[in-house]
Design a protein around this motif. Structure first.
Motif, mmCIF file in Angstrom:
data_model
loop_
_atom_site.group_PDB
_atom_site.id
_atom_site.type_symbol
_atom_site.label_atom_id
_atom_site.label_comp_id
_atom_site.label_asym_id
_atom_site.label_seq_id
_atom_site.Cartn_x
_atom_site.Cartn_y
_atom_site.Cartn_z
ATOM 1 N N PHE A 39 0.915 -1.151 -0.077
ATOM 2 C CA PHE A 39 -0.110 -0.074 -0.102
ATOM 3 C C PHE A 39 0.951 1.365 -0.174
ATOM 4 O O PHE A 39 0.626 2.187 -0.487
ATOM 5 N N LEU A 40 1.933 1.214 0.632
ATOM 6 C CA LEU A 40 2.781 2.318 0.496
ATOM 7 C C LEU A 40 3.481 2.566 -0.671
ATOM 8 O O LEU A 40 3.609 3.864 -1.289
ATOM 9 N N VAL A 90 -0.545 4.114 8.239
ATOM 10 C CA VAL A 90 -0.280 2.878 8.441
ATOM 11 C C VAL A 90 -0.915 2.102 9.789
ATOM 12 O O VAL A 90 -1.215 0.894 9.800
ATOM 13 N N ASP A 91 -1.128 3.017 10.731
ATOM 14 C CA ASP A 91 -1.748 2.587 11.730
ATOM 15 C C ASP A 91 -3.157 2.177 11.683
ATOM 16 O O ASP A 91 -3.764 1.154 11.989
ATOM 17 N N GLY A 97 -4.664 -5.352 -3.157
ATOM 18 C CA GLY A 97 -5.261 -5.459 -1.852
ATOM 19 C C GLY A 97 -6.367 -4.668 -1.751
ATOM 20 O O GLY A 97 -6.220 -3.323 -2.469
ATOM 21 N N ILE A 98 -7.080 -4.914 -0.777
ATOM 22 C CA ILE A 98 -8.397 -4.001 -0.411
ATOM 23 C C ILE A 98 -8.745 -4.098 0.877
ATOM 24 O O ILE A 98 -8.877 -5.119 1.315
ATOM 25 N N LEU A 99 -8.725 -2.944 1.657
ATOM 26 C CA LEU A 99 -9.304 -2.783 2.831
ATOM 27 C C LEU A 99 -10.616 -2.557 3.075
ATOM 28 O O LEU A 99 -11.231 -1.782 2.674
ATOM 29 N N ALA A 147 -5.484 -1.079 -3.579
ATOM 30 C CA ALA A 147 -4.194 -0.803 -4.486
ATOM 31 C C ALA A 147 -3.974 -2.144 -5.349
ATOM 32 O O ALA A 147 -3.765 -3.161 -4.848
ATOM 33 N N VAL A 148 -3.878 -1.927 -6.632
ATOM 34 C CA VAL A 148 -3.506 -3.001 -7.471
ATOM 35 C C VAL A 148 -1.790 -2.436 -7.857
ATOM 36 O O VAL A 148 -1.390 -1.597 -7.933
ATOM 37 N N HIS A 149 -0.984 -3.557 -7.899
ATOM 38 C CA HIS A 149 0.627 -3.237 -8.371
ATOM 39 C C HIS A 149 0.500 -2.623 -9.876
ATOM 40 O O HIS A 149 -0.307 -3.161 -10.660
#
Length: 239
Positions: free
Chosen positions: A49-50, A76-77, A102-104, A155-157
């Motif tokens: 994600f960063l 990040v927290d 990834g998806i939060l 976020a997708v690479h």
């Protein structure tokens, strides 16, 4: 009260499998899977994600979050807080553990603890403007639900942009909703491309506000030189 994943739902679960083009070889279809993020990959998804969210998501870029130490630490927290809900999804390619996307996710409740307190003025502006949008539309009232699934970031690479991973990760939320008995997915989409992908998946636009309009409402809602014209509350009813 915080939402907790029911114990009877197996963890981890593979929620979605699909065929899609391979990176660098769009004529070759390979298998992908979207599954629950496990604790042993927490540090890896933070790095993902960063690298692929914080430097690309329009609101975070406009606010200057990538270069702000406090904002980076607090976001990040927040991500790790999302991980604790055990709803974060990760996408892998066949026979690989390399993170492609990834998806939060989180379940937002009408009666419950949903907001996160932060010190960073940059993050306050992002969080507050998103809360303003969902409150203005009133997802709970308009859909007659007491809770719904929402995404807090995807976020997708960058190497896999254009391969359809984004849309498949949005589709992966549907079986989760069915397992949890949720009737609605509703998320604020800020990027023009992700808004278009969400529409193709079946999300409808409930509320659209330009960033110029938001800036006039509250100084916190100002996003200097943002790449997107507007932000949208978009929802998908689960049938």
């Amino acid at each position: 009260m915080l939402w907790e994943r029911p114990a009877e739902i197996p963890f981890p679960t593979v929620w979605h499998e699909f065929q899609g083009p391979d990176v660098g070889d769009t004529d070759n279809l390979v298998s992908y899977r979207v599954e629950d993020l496990t604790p042993n990959r927490f540090d890896d998804i933070v790095e993902h994600f960063l690298d692929h969210f914080l430097t690309a998501e329009p609101e975070y870029v406009a606010k200057g979050v990538p270069g702000d130490e406090l904002a980076r630490r607090e976001i990040v927290d927040f991500w790790r807080w999302c991980f604790a809900r055990r709803l974060t999804l990760v996408c892998y390619k066949e026979a690989s553990r390399t993170i492609i996307g990834g998806i939060l996710l989180n379940v937002k409740m009408k009666e419950g603890q949903n907001a996160r307190m932060v010190e960073s003025e940059k993050l306050k502006g992002i969080f507050a403007s998103n809360e303003y949008l969902t409150d203005t539309f009133d997802v709970f009232g308009n859909y007659g639900v007491s809770e719904y699934l929402t995404a807090c970031g995807m976020a997708v690479h960058r190497n896999y942009h254009g391969t359809g991973i984004c849309g498949e990760m949005l589709r992966a939320q549907i079986p989760i909703c069915k397992a949890l008995g949720l009737k609605v997915i509703s998320t604020n989409f800020t990027g023009t491309e992700t808004q278009a992908v969400a529409a193709k998946v079946g999300f409808r636009s409930d509320l659209e506000m330009s960033y110029d309009e938001l800036a006039k409402l509250n100084p916190l809602f100002t996003f200097p030189r943002i790449a997107s014209r507007s932000t949208k509350v978009m929802s998908l009813v689960i049938k």
